[in-house]
Enzyme design. Structure first.
Site, short mmCIF file in Angstrom:
data_model
loop_
_atom_site.label_atom_id
_atom_site.label_comp_id
_atom_site.label_asym_id
_atom_site.label_seq_id
_atom_site.Cartn_x
_atom_site.Cartn_y
_atom_site.Cartn_z
N ASP A 35 -34.81 17.37 61.38
CA ASP A 35 -34.22 18.33 60.69
C ASP A 35 -35.11 19.54 60.34
O ASP A 35 -36.36 19.07 60.00
CB ASP A 35 -33.52 17.80 59.34
CG ASP A 35 -32.23 18.91 58.77
OD1 ASP A 35 -31.03 18.65 59.20
OD2 ASP A 35 -32.76 19.77 58.18
N TYR A 148 -22.06 32.55 68.32
CA TYR A 148 -21.74 31.20 68.05
C TYR A 148 -20.81 30.84 69.18
O TYR A 148 -21.13 29.90 69.89
CB TYR A 148 -21.20 31.00 66.66
CG TYR A 148 -21.03 29.57 66.39
CD1 TYR A 148 -22.02 28.95 66.14
CD2 TYR A 148 -19.70 29.08 66.45
CE1 TYR A 148 -21.90 27.55 65.55
CE2 TYR A 148 -19.50 27.72 66.05
CZ TYR A 148 -20.56 26.93 65.77
OH TYR A 148 -20.42 25.73 65.34
N LYS A 152 -21.93 27.75 72.18
CA LYS A 152 -21.13 26.58 72.10
C LYS A 152 -20.62 26.45 73.60
O LYS A 152 -20.40 25.32 74.03
CB LYS A 152 -20.01 26.52 70.89
CG LYS A 152 -20.64 26.34 69.59
CD LYS A 152 -21.64 25.17 69.60
CE LYS A 152 -22.09 24.81 68.09
NZ LYS A 152 -23.00 23.53 68.23
#
Length: 261
Positions: A35, A148, A152
């Site tokens: 992360d 976005y 995707k």
């Protein structure tokens, strides 16, 4: 060194990534939690029986390579990879700067590519495994945010492309497309009462998703139960993109009957 193998999860410090790590820990695999927020990854790792946390920017191949190598040395070859790190910029195409566009594509698509490049050789050498990539319903339908949606859509296409490429190495690859989920990515928008209400109203199952809803789907695709499944996408959105949302006109539409003549 334990050679049982591990699961590598990105975006593992919170939200869907964290939920996936918790679910996958039930399989007995050790977890490598990556992360950008190293402290969040450490907190997640502290809740698991066998886990290591890495503060890693998924767009930095050197950082990723070092983390994956260390995880493999400590736990054995990766058996599962979950690509879940992601960001969003809520702007239309013409509102977006080139820098914003590149950053969204870099994290949400190129970051996946970098993890794949580092994990696949080790996974293949270890006898195979399963990769699950977090896509989105934005890859299936216009979602309002160009960068976005493009990223995707790329995740969906890349997943399909790699199914045949990786099969010879005993590696399956699939994706999960979440709908709207209670996570850090949506915390700002879902705090708006109008957006929250509209989201629930446009979800046939009548609720917003939870990270564990997605993690359950990921755990299935990663498991032997999905041993004959590769190159596919599992939509987990409460039915949001399964129907046209007519709003108040829906009742009128369903009650309308054409008169016979």
């Amino acid at each position: 060194m334990d050679t049982a193998g591990c699961a590598v999860v990105t975006g593992a410090g919170s939200g869907i990534g964290r939920a996936c790590a918790m679910r996958l820990s039930e399989s007995g695999l050790a977890l490598a939690l990556l992360d950008a927020n190293g402290e969040a990854a450490e907190k997640a790792a502290a809740e698991l029986p066998a886990a290591a946390a890495f503060g890693v920017d998924v767009t930095d191949e050197t950082q990723v390579a070092d983390a994956v190598r260390e995880a493999a040395q400590r736990f054995g070859a990766p058996k599962v990879l979950v690509n879940a790190a992601g960001i969003i910029v809520r702007k239309t195409l013409l509102e977006s700067s080139v820098e914003e566009w590149r950053r969204v594509l870099d994290v949400n698509l190129t970051g996946y590519f970098i993890l794949l490049r580092q994990v696949i050789p080790l996974m293949a050498a270890g006898g195979g495994g399963s990769i699950v990539q977090i896509a989105s319903i934005a890859g299936h339908t216009g979602y309002g945010f160009s960068s976005y949606t493009a990223a995707k859509g790329g995740v969906l296409a890349l997943t399909r492309q790699l199914a045949a490429e990786l099969a010879k190495d005993g590696i399956r690859i699939n994706s999960v497309s979440p709908g709207v989920v209670h996570s850090g990515l949506n915390r700002d928008t879902l705090s708006n009462s109008a957006i929250h209400a509209a989201t629930v109203a446009n979800t046939p199952l009548g609720r917003i998703g939870e990270p564990d809803d997605i993690a359950r789907a990921v755990a299935f695709l990663a498991s032997p139960d999905a041993g004959y499944v590769t190159g596919t996408d599992l939509v987990a959105d409460g039915g949001m993109i399964s129907t046209i949302h007519w709003g108040p006109a829906g009742d009128e539409l369903h009650s309308f009957h054409t008169q016979e003549r």
